[in-house]
Design an enzyme around this catalytic site. Structure first.
Site, PDB file in Angstrom:
ATOM      1  N   GLU A 343      -2.772  -2.782  -2.550  1.00 52.14           N
ATOM      2  CA  GLU A 343      -2.777  -3.886  -3.527  1.00 52.14           C
ATOM      3  C   GLU A 343      -2.564  -5.267  -2.901  1.00 52.14           C
ATOM      4  OE1 GLU A 343      -0.934  -1.506  -7.347  1.00 52.14           O
ATOM      5  OE2 GLU A 343       0.476  -2.204  -5.844  1.00 52.14           O
TER       6      GLU A 343
HETATM    7  C1  TNX Z   1       1.103   1.215  -7.799  1.00 52.71           C
HETATM    8  S1  TNX Z   1       0.476   3.207  -5.800  1.00 52.71           S
HETATM    9  C2  TNX Z   1       1.709   0.836  -6.623  1.00 52.71           C
HETATM   10  C3  TNX Z   1       3.151   0.514  -6.611  1.00 52.71           C
HETATM   11  C4  TNX Z   1       3.746   0.594  -7.980  1.00 52.71           C
HETATM   12  C5  TNX Z   1       3.195   1.789  -8.709  1.00 52.71           C
HETATM   13  C6  TNX Z   1       3.805   2.019 -10.042  1.00 52.71           C
HETATM   14  C7  TNX Z   1       0.610   2.030  -4.908  1.00 52.71           C
HETATM   15  C8  TNX Z   1       0.155   2.265  -3.581  1.00 52.71           C
HETATM   16  N1  TNX Z   1       1.106   0.891  -5.401  1.00 52.71           N
HETATM   17  O1  TNX Z   1       3.357  -0.745  -6.038  1.00 52.71           O
HETATM   18  O2  TNX Z   1       5.113   0.689  -7.863  1.00 52.71           O
HETATM   19  O3  TNX Z   1       1.804   1.621  -8.871  1.00 52.71           O
HETATM   20  O4  TNX Z   1       3.380   3.228 -10.589  1.00 52.71           O
END
Ligand code: TNX
EC number: 3.2.1.52
Length: 539
Positions: A343
């Site tokens: 992300e």
């Molecule tokens: C996605 S999964 C994220 C996290 C969040 C999570 C909450 C991923 C690699 N990144 O930063 O905490 O969703 O479900």
């Protein structure tokens, strides 16, 4: 005169043998065991092969544990078992004591090169009326084997069979080895901090179900949770808060090592994660030169993702990362270093690719293999690096094309932070609700067309935006994490939801004994005599 003496000696010898045999015979209690069925025991994860011989091994105060000579690691496994038996039955079994003669039943834990199996954690258990023999090539295998053994020691003794209390262990043979070499859980200690004691308790339960990796998500926008001696403000400033504005916290290097060592006793590796180039607000507040999003970073207590990034062009940023990776790698004996990589919405694509490729080389310099969230496969990285699949099939395909190994953590199935249903007290639901059956009924072996040859294993991540203490952690993790242990260990042919739910119901006695605040899903007929009714009312 020679002949009569020999005959006399022979006669004496004959009587000696007879009388010794009679004494031994006298010592040996003759116990008529109720019919047992080893194959019907509630093992989780279910072993590869179980053969019942329908009798019983009498575990009692005379049972002794012996481990392979001159092998301190096997002796530790023996002591670990003795401690667990003590906690369950209050029996004080001796380990490797000298005199063996008056011991009626014996547990041997043997290092044996005879296990014809290429998996390190393979083991075999032979349980007869007089002895339990556990064979494994490796200490890890022996350790997994004693978890199986613990699961078949009954909670209560059968006091009608003998004058001393005995715990009847069903006899038979177990041949076992894991399907996947990596079986992990992840705990996010960045959104909310969990202290050393909490992490140790999580390790206790994971080890019982044969997990072998605990991934700690040590940094994120809201908090930096591990002391870095060369950059002290990371914890001083970056560790000072958490989601919701609590006081946060961090592990000193000594505390982190305490976790690593505790995990090692349980044959679990710690996989440290420093998430970057995104999810780095806490680091950038501590040292603003790191920041690359053009804003002045401030401590963050919210739950949004994707707004932060390191500056990917500065040499000083890579010098900083080098220090962090060096210090953490020196404290982490496991083979992996997780660099996050998810992300990074405000990092330009070309900068992201440049960054991941550079950081991969830094990690490799310190002797570790990188793991990263599935986005890392968009960069030019080596086939030795590992992609952790959480949502993007496209990224998984990129990883497969690069011949990388993949850890399966699809959010829709394996995210422990997803709510069970709309009534769940904690959790998110962006990837859907995950009731206990949905968590179990899927096939990591072929999910989204990812070929099994690329799959290193599975991992269940527990993000902590909505949980801030061990009770809440346990509510989301259990019982679902128990199911993931079976998906990682047991082959697809040996898995079946209807059979699993019966075995899961029987776990309540262990979970209650360990004081685990599991979610008493109504899909499971929890053993009614285990106070579970009380729990069901609580929720
Ligand atoms: C996605 S999964 C994220 C996290 C969040 C999570 C909450 C991923 C690699 N990144 O930063 O905490 O969703 O479900």
């Amino acid at each position: 005169m020679k002949t009569p003496i020999t005959i006399k000696n022979l006669i004496i010898l004959f009587f000696l043998i007879i009388s010794t045999a009679c004494t031994l015979q006298k010592k040996k209690r003759v116990i008529t065991f109720p019919k047992t069925d080893l194959a019907a025991e509630s093992f989780i994860p279910k072993p590869l092969k179980v053969i019942s011989t329908n009798s019983g091994f009498a575990l009692d105060k005379h049972t002794a544990i012996y481990t392979s000579k001159n092998n301190t690691e096997f002796e530790e496994v023996g002591r670990f078992l003795a401690n667990k038996i003590k906690a369950k039955t209050d029996l004080d079994l001796k380990v490797n004591i000298d005199e063996i003669l008056d011991k009626e039943t014996v547990i041997y834990i043997n290092q044996s090169n005879g296990i014809n199996h290429n998996k390190r954690e393979a083991y075999q258990l032979y349980i007869t009326q007089d002895s339990i023999i556990l064979n494994s090539n490796t200490t890890e295998g022996a350790f997994r084997g004693i978890q199986t053994l613990q699961q078949i020691i009954p909670e209560t003794s059968n006091d009608t069979l003998s004058s001393t209390k005995i715990w009847v262990v069903p006899t038979g043979k177990i041949i076992d080895s894991p399907q996947f070499e990596y079986r992990g859980a992840m705990l996010d200690v960045a959104r909310h901090f969990f202290n050393v004691e909490d992490v140790k308790k999580y390790i206790d339960i994971l080890a019982y179900y044969k997990y072998n990796a605990l991934h700690l998500h040590l940094t994120d926008d809201q908090g930096w949770r591990i002391e870095i001696k060369s950059w002290p403000k990371l914890t001083e400033i970056g560790g000072s808060t958490e989601v919701g504005g609590g006081s946060g916290g961090f592990y000193t290097q000594k505390e982190y090592s305490e976790i690593v060592n505790y995990a090692a006793i349980h044959h679990i590796i710690i996989v440290p994660e420093i998430d970057m180039p995104g999810h780095t607000n806490a680091a950038s507040v501590s040292y603003p030169f790191l920041n690359g999003n053009g804003k002045t970073p401030k401590l963050y207590k919210g739950m949004k993702v994707g707004f932060s990034t390191f500056n990917t062009h500065k040499d000083t940023v890579y010098a900083f990362i080098d220090d962090v990776v060096r210090e953490i790698s020196a404290l982490s004996p496991g083979p992996y270093f997780h660099i996050g990589g998810d992300e990074s919405h405000v990092t330009k694509k070309k900068d992201y690719i440049y960054f991941i490729t550079k950081v991969e080389k830094i990690v490799q310099k310190y002797g570790k293999r990188i793991i990263g969230w599935d986005e890392i496969a968009t960069a030019n990285i080596d086939s030795t690096s590992i992609s952790q699949f959480w949502s993007s099939k496209k990224n998984a395909e990129k990883a497969i094309n690069k011949n990388m190994k993949i850890i399966m953590s699809p959010a829709k199935k394996a995210y422990l932070d997803m709510k069970y249903d709309s009534l769940s007290k904690h959790g998110l639901h962006w990837a859907g609700y995950i009731p206990v059956d949905t968590a179990y009924i899927w096939t990591p072996e072929s999910y989204d067309g990812i070929p099994i040859k690329n799959i290193l294993g599975i991992e269940a991540p527990l993000w902590s935006e909505t949980i801030s203490n061990i009770d809440e952690l346990e509510y989301l993790a259990f019982p679902r994490a128990i199911g993931y242990s079976e998906l990682g260990w047991t082959t697809q042919e040996n898995r079946d939801w209807e059979n699993y739910r019966l075995r899961l119901a029987k776990q309540s006695s262990f979970l209650n004994r360990m004081n685990v605040n599991y979610y008493p899903s109504i899909l499971i007929d929890w053993n009614k005599n285990e106070n579970s009714l009380e729990k069901i009312e609580k929720y």
